[in-house]
Design a protein around this motif. Structure first.
Motif, PDB file in Angstrom:
ATOM      1  N   TYR A   1       0.821  -1.216   0.000  1.00  0.00           N
ATOM      2  CA  TYR A   1       0.000   0.000   0.000  1.00  0.00           C
ATOM      3  C   TYR A   1       0.854   1.264   0.000  1.00  0.00           C
ATOM      4  O   TYR A   1       0.594   2.193  -0.772  1.00  0.00           O
ATOM      5  CB  TYR A   1      -0.984   0.018   1.186  1.00  0.00           C
ATOM      6  CG  TYR A   1      -2.012   1.081   0.930  1.00  0.00           C
ATOM      7  CD1 TYR A   1      -2.975   0.907  -0.064  1.00  0.00           C
ATOM      8  CD2 TYR A   1      -1.974   2.306   1.575  1.00  0.00           C
ATOM      9  CE1 TYR A   1      -3.868   1.911  -0.385  1.00  0.00           C
ATOM     10  CE2 TYR A   1      -2.871   3.312   1.267  1.00  0.00           C
ATOM     11  CZ  TYR A   1      -3.812   3.102   0.287  1.00  0.00           C
ATOM     12  OH  TYR A   1      -4.691   4.104  -0.055  1.00  0.00           O
TER      13      TYR A   1
ATOM     14  N   TYR B   1     -10.558  15.354   2.032  1.00  0.00           N
ATOM     15  CA  TYR B   1     -11.130  14.710   0.856  1.00  0.00           C
ATOM     16  C   TYR B   1     -12.571  15.189   0.828  1.00  0.00           C
ATOM     17  O   TYR B   1     -13.322  14.975   1.774  1.00  0.00           O
ATOM     18  CB  TYR B   1     -11.008  13.184   0.948  1.00  0.00           C
ATOM     19  CG  TYR B   1      -9.650  12.687   0.499  1.00  0.00           C
ATOM     20  CD1 TYR B   1      -9.087  13.173  -0.681  1.00  0.00           C
ATOM     21  CD2 TYR B   1      -8.941  11.747   1.230  1.00  0.00           C
ATOM     22  CE1 TYR B   1      -7.836  12.734  -1.104  1.00  0.00           C
ATOM     23  CE2 TYR B   1      -7.692  11.302   0.803  1.00  0.00           C
ATOM     24  CZ  TYR B   1      -7.150  11.807  -0.357  1.00  0.00           C
ATOM     25  OH  TYR B   1      -5.924  11.385  -0.786  1.00  0.00           O
TER      26      TYR B   1
ATOM     27  N   LEU C   1      -9.609   6.511  -6.190  1.00  0.00           N
ATOM     28  CA  LEU C   1      -8.244   6.009  -6.005  1.00  0.00           C
ATOM     29  C   LEU C   1      -7.656   5.573  -7.341  1.00  0.00           C
ATOM     30  O   LEU C   1      -8.361   5.039  -8.195  1.00  0.00           O
ATOM     31  CB  LEU C   1      -8.229   4.828  -5.031  1.00  0.00           C
ATOM     32  CG  LEU C   1      -8.296   5.157  -3.537  1.00  0.00           C
ATOM     33  CD1 LEU C   1      -8.028   3.908  -2.722  1.00  0.00           C
ATOM     34  CD2 LEU C   1      -7.301   6.248  -3.154  1.00  0.00           C
TER      35      LEU C   1
ATOM     36  N   ARG D   1      -3.846   0.894  -8.998  1.00  0.00           N
ATOM     37  CA  ARG D   1      -2.577   0.540  -8.333  1.00  0.00           C
ATOM     38  C   ARG D   1      -2.405  -0.976  -8.370  1.00  0.00           C
ATOM     39  O   ARG D   1      -2.985  -1.702  -7.546  1.00  0.00           O
ATOM     40  CB  ARG D   1      -2.585   1.042  -6.897  1.00  0.00           C
ATOM     41  CG  ARG D   1      -2.738   2.563  -6.821  1.00  0.00           C
ATOM     42  CD  ARG D   1      -2.771   3.069  -5.402  1.00  0.00           C
ATOM     43  NE  ARG D   1      -3.094   4.487  -5.370  1.00  0.00           N
ATOM     44  CZ  ARG D   1      -3.397   5.165  -4.282  1.00  0.00           C
ATOM     45  NH1 ARG D   1      -3.412   4.551  -3.099  1.00  0.00           N
ATOM     46  NH2 ARG D   1      -3.686   6.449  -4.343  1.00  0.00           N
TER      47      ARG D   1
ATOM     48  N   HIS E   1       0.895  13.481  -6.007  1.00  0.00           N
ATOM     49  CA  HIS E   1       0.470  12.435  -5.068  1.00  0.00           C
ATOM     50  C   HIS E   1       1.480  11.271  -5.055  1.00  0.00           C
ATOM     51  O   HIS E   1       1.110  10.118  -4.894  1.00  0.00           O
ATOM     52  CB  HIS E   1      -0.921  11.932  -5.473  1.00  0.00           C
ATOM     53  CG  HIS E   1      -1.783  11.473  -4.325  1.00  0.00           C
ATOM     54  ND1 HIS E   1      -2.839  12.201  -3.851  1.00  0.00           N
ATOM     55  CD2 HIS E   1      -1.755  10.344  -3.568  1.00  0.00           C
ATOM     56  CE1 HIS E   1      -3.432  11.540  -2.865  1.00  0.00           C
ATOM     57  NE2 HIS E   1      -2.785  10.403  -2.672  1.00  0.00           N
TER      58      HIS E   1
ATOM     59  N   ARG F   1       0.894   8.120  -7.279  1.00  0.00           N
ATOM     60  CA  ARG F   1      -0.054   7.074  -6.889  1.00  0.00           C
ATOM     61  C   ARG F   1      -1.385   7.169  -7.624  1.00  0.00           C
ATOM     62  O   ARG F   1      -2.179   6.242  -7.596  1.00  0.00           O
ATOM     63  CB  ARG F   1      -0.316   7.165  -5.374  1.00  0.00           C
ATOM     64  CG  ARG F   1       0.909   6.915  -4.542  1.00  0.00           C
ATOM     65  CD  ARG F   1       0.740   7.390  -3.102  1.00  0.00           C
ATOM     66  NE  ARG F   1      -0.217   6.623  -2.324  1.00  0.00           N
ATOM     67  CZ  ARG F   1       0.021   5.443  -1.786  1.00  0.00           C
ATOM     68  NH1 ARG F   1       1.201   4.869  -1.961  1.00  0.00           N
ATOM     69  NH2 ARG F   1      -0.889   4.831  -1.073  1.00  0.00           N
TER      70      ARG F   1
HETATM   71  O1  LIG Z   1      -3.393   6.061  -0.798  1.00  0.00           O
HETATM   72  C1  LIG Z   1      -3.465   7.268  -1.019  1.00  0.00           C
HETATM   73  O2  LIG Z   1      -2.661   7.880  -1.740  1.00  0.00           O
HETATM   74  C2  LIG Z   1      -4.568   8.006  -0.418  1.00  0.00           C
HETATM   75  O3  LIG Z   1      -4.722   9.154  -0.674  1.00  0.00           O
HETATM   76  C3  LIG Z   1      -5.473   7.274   0.477  1.00  0.00           C
HETATM   77  C4  LIG Z   1      -6.743   7.005   0.074  1.00  0.00           C
HETATM   78  C5  LIG Z   1      -7.567   6.231   0.897  1.00  0.00           C
HETATM   79  C6  LIG Z   1      -7.131   5.750   2.098  1.00  0.00           C
HETATM   80  C7  LIG Z   1      -5.852   6.050   2.502  1.00  0.00           C
HETATM   81  C8  LIG Z   1      -5.020   6.789   1.695  1.00  0.00           C
END
Ligand SMILES: O=C(O)C(=O)c1ccccc1
Ligand SMILES: Cc1cc2nc3c(=O)[nH]c(=O)nc-3n(C[C@H](O)[C@H](O)[C@H](O)COP(=O)(O)O)c2cc1C
Length: 378
Positions: free
Chosen positions: A59, A165, A199, A202, A306, A309
């Motif tokens: 992660y 957010y 998101l 990834r 970011h 990501r």
């Molecule tokens: O993973 C990330 O970049 C992020 O912004 C995020 C999104 C959800 C939960 C934790 C981090």
């Protein structure tokens, strides 16, 4: 814009012994002791990997798609080298930085990073305590695994900012609730992240079938589950409290803060009406957007992608920093992140015009390795 050296503050210059850290280490070394950590920043990732589950490590390490944006971020730093000037009379360096009316001990802040309890049991509270100790801002993420109020308590008299957010307008009441909780708990600056309405793709997380928001222990939803407005709305809609259907409540919270659709520039007015401190837009990558940020009256931007990501195939964040500084450096505060791994990277970003630099993955690796802990000589 001022540089750290321009700062004039009433606070006395901290009494720094030259080589404080080095001196402690070498003196202890004379007695045969060795440090409990490595000072080589490139080893922190490996140590964190050894320490974490594949899911958790994947992660923090994960990036969008082929990781090209993340690679570009790191390569961009290597394109610049530091050029020294000699025999310039100087005092011992004073790294204090004044931004938004407050003076911090260093020109760095801890980037908003969600779900920190997947990296260490103390999660955000350990990071927020470390931020207080070093007098650098701790930026609390909306995706945190510890509530706004508990992090404030851990951070004590330390400086704290809040990263939003931003729910869609039909959930404006939730946005107002988050902002008023943050304000009441002493968070001074609002950071609004613009690059994560959904998101990123990834592969490391997809391969692990792992999303920290969708876990049996609902670890990523602390801010939603402690929010009175979210709780009331859930109960009204479902006829039961969130405790009776945690899975649905967690998924709906994730959709509330990652709605998949974006706001427009004109919506910033709403945040300005409900937040009376500085507002910083995180995720700016073009001169055009930086100029819009000025036009719409915000106080700062984070030039950030970011950490690669969110978008694969993206430009390096550092590559756009100089032109953005050129265009709007006199109009608002410019903060930088993405790809910073060591002190020289911070120096380069500052030399290219950033006022402050956010540290992301490196501090998460530190958290994973040793929690809040300082190094010990043993
Ligand atoms: O993973 C990330 O970049 C992020 O912004 C995020 C999104 C959800 C939960 C934790 C981090
Ligand atoms: C595990 C992790 C979680 C993150 N969570 C958030 C978040 O909740 N909000 C946010 O704005 N940025 C988040 N980010 C992005 C960071 O704030 C920052 O922009 C990024 O880490 C910079 O890239 P770097 O770590 O490669 O230097 C997260 C980054 C990581 C690594």
């Amino acid at each position: 814009m001022t540089t750290p050296q321009d700062i004039k503050s009433d606070k006395p210059i901290p009494k720094l012994t030259p080589f404080t850290y080095e001196n402690d280490v070498y003196q202890a070394g004379r007695k045969g002791q060795k440090p409990s950590i490595t000072f080589n920043c490139h080893d922190w990732e490996t140590l964190a990997k050894d320490r974490l589950s594949a899911d958790s490590f994947g992660y923090v390490w994960g990036s969008a798609g082929t990781r090209d944006t993340d690679d570009n971020n790191k390569k961009a730093f290597k394109k610049w080298g530091i050029v020294p000037s000699r025999l310039v009379k100087s005092d011992f360096p004073d790294l204090r930085t004044k931004i938004f009316g407050e003076t911090y001990d260093y020109p760095i802040a801890m980037a908003p990073v969600g779900v920190q309890r997947i990296f260490h049991p103390d999660g955000e509270t350990a990071s927020a305590k470390a931020a207080e100790k070093e007098n650098v801002p701790y930026i609390l993420s909306t995706a945190s695994s510890t509530s706004i109020e508990d992090v404030a308590k851990a951070n004590g008299n330390g400086p704290r900012w809040y990263q939003l957010y931003w729910p869609v307008s039909e959930n404006n009441d939730i946005t107002v609730s988050l902002l008023s909780r943050a304000k009441a708990a002493g968070y001074k600056v609002l950071v609004v992240t613009l690059d994560t309405y959904i998101l990123g793709w990834r592969p490391s997380d997809l391969n692990n079938a792992y999303n920290p928001f969708i876990r049996p222990d609902d670890i990523g939803v602390a801010l939603g589950f402690t929010d009175p407005v979210y709780r009331r709305k859930f109960e009204e809609e479902h006829g039961k409290p969130i405790e009776e259907d945690l899975g649905t409540a967690a998924t709906e919270w994730a959709h509330t803060v990652f709605p998949g659709v974006s706001h427009g520039w004109e919506d910033l007015k709403f945040l300005q009406e409900h937040w009376d401190g500085p507002i910083v837009l995180k995720g700016i990558q073009t001169v055009a957007d930086a100029k819009r940020a000025v036009d719409y009256g915000v106080q700062g931007i984070v030039v950030s992608n970011h950490g690669g990501r969110q978008q694969d195939g993206g430009i390096a964040s550092l590559d756009v920093l100089p032109e953005i500084v050129d265009a709007v450096g006199d109009d608002l505060e410019i903060i930088f992140d993405s790809g910073v791994r060591c002190g020289a990277d911070i120096a380069k970003a500052l030399a290219l015009g950033a006022k402050m630099v956010l540290i992301g993955r490196p501090y998460v690796y530190g958290l994973a390795i040793q929690g809040e802990g300082e190094y010990a000589m043993c």
